[in-house]
Design a protein around this motif. Structure first.
Motif, PDB file in Angstrom:
ATOM      1  N   GLY A  21       0.467  -1.567   0.062  1.00  0.00           N
ATOM      2  CA  GLY A  21       0.095   0.364   0.127  1.00  0.00           C
ATOM      3  C   GLY A  21       0.562   1.317   0.177  1.00  0.00           C
ATOM      4  O   GLY A  21       2.084   1.380  -0.472  1.00  0.00           O
ATOM      5  N   GLN A  22      -0.171   2.228   0.464  1.00  0.00           N
ATOM      6  CA  GLN A  22       1.037   3.823   0.535  1.00  0.00           C
ATOM      7  C   GLN A  22       0.420   3.822   2.007  1.00  0.00           C
ATOM      8  O   GLN A  22       0.015   3.287   2.448  1.00  0.00           O
ATOM      9  CB  GLN A  22       0.654   4.604  -0.191  1.00  0.00           C
ATOM     10  N   SER A  23       1.781   4.957   2.189  1.00  0.00           N
ATOM     11  CA  SER A  23       1.811   5.900   3.473  1.00  0.00           C
ATOM     12  C   SER A  23       2.971   6.910   3.463  1.00  0.00           C
ATOM     13  O   SER A  23       3.431   6.553   2.826  1.00  0.00           O
ATOM     14  CB  SER A  23       2.387   4.738   4.288  1.00  0.00           C
ATOM     15  N   PRO A  24       1.928   7.920   3.486  1.00  0.00           N
ATOM     16  CA  PRO A  24       2.874   9.018   3.714  1.00  0.00           C
ATOM     17  C   PRO A  24       4.254   8.535   4.831  1.00  0.00           C
ATOM     18  O   PRO A  24       5.577   9.904   4.930  1.00  0.00           O
ATOM     19  CB  PRO A  24       2.172  10.612   4.748  1.00  0.00           C
ATOM     20  N   ASP A  25       4.825   7.584   5.984  1.00  0.00           N
ATOM     21  CA  ASP A  25       5.359   7.333   7.159  1.00  0.00           C
ATOM     22  C   ASP A  25       5.543   6.249   7.278  1.00  0.00           C
ATOM     23  O   ASP A  25       4.527   5.145   7.286  1.00  0.00           O
ATOM     24  CB  ASP A  25       4.676   7.935   7.745  1.00  0.00           C
ATOM     25  N   GLY A  26       6.732   5.321   6.404  1.00  0.00           N
ATOM     26  CA  GLY A  26       6.849   4.266   6.623  1.00  0.00           C
ATOM     27  C   GLY A  26       7.448   3.817   7.482  1.00  0.00           C
ATOM     28  O   GLY A  26       7.655   2.624   7.931  1.00  0.00           O
ATOM     29  N   ASN A  27       6.548   4.088   8.924  1.00  0.00           N
ATOM     30  CA  ASN A  27       7.964   3.983  10.437  1.00  0.00           C
ATOM     31  C   ASN A  27       7.256   2.391  11.053  1.00  0.00           C
ATOM     32  O   ASN A  27       7.990   1.499  11.438  1.00  0.00           O
ATOM     33  CB  ASN A  27       7.335   4.549  11.246  1.00  0.00           C
ATOM     34  N   LEU A  28       5.767   2.456  10.953  1.00  0.00           N
ATOM     35  CA  LEU A  28       4.919   1.077  11.295  1.00  0.00           C
ATOM     36  C   LEU A  28       5.736   0.120  10.822  1.00  0.00           C
ATOM     37  O   LEU A  28       5.810  -1.217  11.475  1.00  0.00           O
ATOM     38  CB  LEU A  28       3.774   1.432  11.673  1.00  0.00           C
ATOM     39  N   PHE A  29       5.808   0.579   9.779  1.00  0.00           N
ATOM     40  CA  PHE A  29       6.358  -0.181   8.508  1.00  0.00           C
ATOM     41  C   PHE A  29       7.299  -1.238   8.663  1.00  0.00           C
ATOM     42  O   PHE A  29       7.651  -2.293   8.347  1.00  0.00           O
ATOM     43  CB  PHE A  29       6.224  -0.190   7.029  1.00  0.00           C
ATOM     44  N   TYR A  30       7.975  -0.445   8.590  1.00  0.00           N
ATOM     45  CA  TYR A  30       9.947  -0.818   8.918  1.00  0.00           C
ATOM     46  C   TYR A  30       9.931  -1.621  10.920  1.00  0.00           C
ATOM     47  O   TYR A  30      10.728  -2.278  10.942  1.00  0.00           O
ATOM     48  CB  TYR A  30      10.594   0.350   9.231  1.00  0.00           C
ATOM     49  N   ASN A  31       8.608  -1.053  11.414  1.00  0.00           N
ATOM     50  CA  ASN A  31       9.371  -1.549  12.599  1.00  0.00           C
ATOM     51  C   ASN A  31       8.874  -3.414  12.797  1.00  0.00           C
ATOM     52  O   ASN A  31       9.203  -3.752  12.950  1.00  0.00           O
ATOM     53  CB  ASN A  31       8.699  -0.807  13.940  1.00  0.00           C
ATOM     54  N   ASN A  32       7.958  -3.369  11.952  1.00  0.00           N
ATOM     55  CA  ASN A  32       7.090  -5.068  11.571  1.00  0.00           C
ATOM     56  C   ASN A  32       8.795  -5.167  10.808  1.00  0.00           C
ATOM     57  O   ASN A  32       8.649  -6.675  11.139  1.00  0.00           O
ATOM     58  CB  ASN A  32       6.376  -4.101  10.881  1.00  0.00           C
ATOM     59  N   THR A  33       8.795  -4.988   9.566  1.00  0.00           N
ATOM     60  CA  THR A  33      10.524  -5.890   8.737  1.00  0.00           C
ATOM     61  C   THR A  33      11.188  -5.815  10.281  1.00  0.00           C
ATOM     62  O   THR A  33      11.700  -7.068   9.952  1.00  0.00           O
ATOM     63  CB  THR A  33       9.954  -4.582   7.720  1.00  0.00           C
ATOM     64  N   ILE A  34      12.051  -4.809  10.748  1.00  0.00           N
ATOM     65  CA  ILE A  34      12.876  -5.420  11.984  1.00  0.00           C
ATOM     66  C   ILE A  34      12.295  -6.083  12.995  1.00  0.00           C
ATOM     67  O   ILE A  34      12.971  -7.270  13.418  1.00  0.00           O
ATOM     68  CB  ILE A  34      13.309  -3.834  11.786  1.00  0.00           C
ATOM     69  N   ALA A  35      11.001  -5.444  13.600  1.00  0.00           N
ATOM     70  CA  ALA A  35      10.844  -7.525  14.380  1.00  0.00           C
ATOM     71  C   ALA A  35      10.785  -8.921  13.505  1.00  0.00           C
ATOM     72  O   ALA A  35      11.136  -9.473  14.855  1.00  0.00           O
ATOM     73  CB  ALA A  35       9.859  -7.268  14.673  1.00  0.00           C
ATOM     74  N   MET A  36      10.657  -8.608  12.447  1.00  0.00           N
ATOM     75  CA  MET A  36      10.565 -10.336  11.673  1.00  0.00           C
ATOM     76  C   MET A  36      12.216 -10.302  10.953  1.00  0.00           C
ATOM     77  O   MET A  36      12.300 -11.409  11.668  1.00  0.00           O
ATOM     78  CB  MET A  36       9.593  -9.994  10.369  1.00  0.00           C
ATOM     79  N   GLN A  37      12.978  -9.814  11.129  1.00  0.00           N
ATOM     80  CA  GLN A  37      14.550 -10.051  11.232  1.00  0.00           C
ATOM     81  C   GLN A  37      15.023 -10.186  11.977  1.00  0.00           C
ATOM     82  O   GLN A  37      15.514 -11.362  12.696  1.00  0.00           O
ATOM     83  CB  GLN A  37      14.696  -8.582  10.763  1.00  0.00           C
ATOM     84  N   ARG A  38      15.147 -10.023  13.622  1.00  0.00           N
ATOM     85  CA  ARG A  38      15.214 -10.180  14.394  1.00  0.00           C
ATOM     86  C   ARG A  38      14.512 -11.505  15.278  1.00  0.00           C
ATOM     87  O   ARG A  38      15.552 -12.355  16.189  1.00  0.00           O
ATOM     88  CB  ARG A  38      14.313  -9.589  15.855  1.00  0.00           C
ATOM     89  N   ALA A  39      13.634 -11.829  14.360  1.00  0.00           N
ATOM     90  CA  ALA A  39      13.110 -13.234  14.698  1.00  0.00           C
ATOM     91  C   ALA A  39      13.470 -14.066  14.331  1.00  0.00           C
ATOM     92  O   ALA A  39      13.719 -15.764  14.325  1.00  0.00           O
ATOM     93  CB  ALA A  39      11.251 -13.229  14.440  1.00  0.00           C
ATOM     94  N   GLY A  40      14.621 -14.157  13.000  1.00  0.00           N
ATOM     95  CA  GLY A  40      15.527 -14.991  12.135  1.00  0.00           C
ATOM     96  C   GLY A  40      14.477 -14.866  11.229  1.00  0.00           C
ATOM     97  O   GLY A  40      15.486 -16.140  10.083  1.00  0.00           O
ATOM     98  N   MET A  41      13.822 -14.117  10.137  1.00  0.00           N
ATOM     99  CA  MET A  41      13.173 -14.289   9.343  1.00  0.00           C
ATOM    100  C   MET A  41      14.225 -13.418   8.326  1.00  0.00           C
ATOM    101  O   MET A  41      14.639 -12.615   8.736  1.00  0.00           O
ATOM    102  CB  MET A  41      11.674 -13.752   8.786  1.00  0.00           C
ATOM    103  N   ASN A  42      14.231 -13.568   6.848  1.00  0.00           N
ATOM    104  CA  ASN A  42      14.865 -13.215   6.446  1.00  0.00           C
ATOM    105  C   ASN A  42      14.165 -12.769   5.332  1.00  0.00           C
ATOM    106  O   ASN A  42      13.766 -12.622   3.716  1.00  0.00           O
ATOM    107  CB  ASN A  42      15.606 -14.243   5.274  1.00  0.00           C
ATOM    108  N   GLU A  81       4.224 -17.180  14.444  1.00  0.00           N
ATOM    109  CA  GLU A  81       3.870 -19.208  15.109  1.00  0.00           C
ATOM    110  C   GLU A  81       5.600 -18.696  15.284  1.00  0.00           C
ATOM    111  O   GLU A  81       5.454 -19.257  16.417  1.00  0.00           O
ATOM    112  CB  GLU A  81       4.233 -19.746  14.011  1.00  0.00           C
ATOM    113  N   ILE A  82       6.569 -17.771  14.755  1.00  0.00           N
ATOM    114  CA  ILE A  82       8.035 -18.007  15.738  1.00  0.00           C
ATOM    115  C   ILE A  82       7.827 -17.701  17.133  1.00  0.00           C
ATOM    116  O   ILE A  82       8.356 -17.415  18.596  1.00  0.00           O
ATOM    117  CB  ILE A  82       8.753 -17.679  14.566  1.00  0.00           C
ATOM    118  N   TYR A  83       6.836 -16.609  16.826  1.00  0.00           N
ATOM    119  CA  TYR A  83       6.503 -15.755  18.067  1.00  0.00           C
ATOM    120  C   TYR A  83       5.938 -16.221  19.516  1.00  0.00           C
ATOM    121  O   TYR A  83       6.497 -16.125  20.823  1.00  0.00           O
ATOM    122  CB  TYR A  83       5.895 -13.834  18.013  1.00  0.00           C
TER     123      TYR A  83
END
Length: 97
Positions: A21-42, A81-83
């Motif tokens: 989608g679109q957003s004027p600010d991608g902070n929440l989107f970035y944070n969700n992606t970083i959480a997935m990365q920290r859980a070991g997802m590529n 599932e990982i969480y």
């Protein structure tokens, strides 16, 4: 000046992407992606600006990746599932009986 950006999630293991989608600010989107990365997802994300060349969701392309509808939902389910497994392991750590 750009007024918004596209929110694009990428599964780097399978080389697929989805325009979420679109957003004027991608902070929440970035944070969700970083959480997935920290859980070991590529996974990774990109937020290119919305321009005349990519004004429609169908015009957005990611070189080297193929489009996968439903990718974000699949990744969120995998992260959930990982969480939940990590939460179950925490419960075992607190068992003092």
């Amino acid at each position: 000046m750009y007024t918004g950006c596209w929110l694009i999630i990428k599964d780097d293991a399978k080389r697929t992407y989805e325009v979420c989608g679109q957003s004027p600010d991608g902070n929440l989107f970035y944070n969700n992606t970083i959480a997935m990365q920290r859980a070991g997802m590529n996974v990774s994300c990109i937020t290119p600006p919305i321009t005349n060349k990519n004004s429609s969701k169908e015009l957005v392309k990611v070189p080297g990746y193929t489009k996968e509808d439903g990718l974000r939902e699949r990744l969120q389910n995998q992260y959930r599932e990982i969480y939940m497994k990590s939460v179950d392991n925490m419960d075992d750590d607190w068992d003092v009986s």
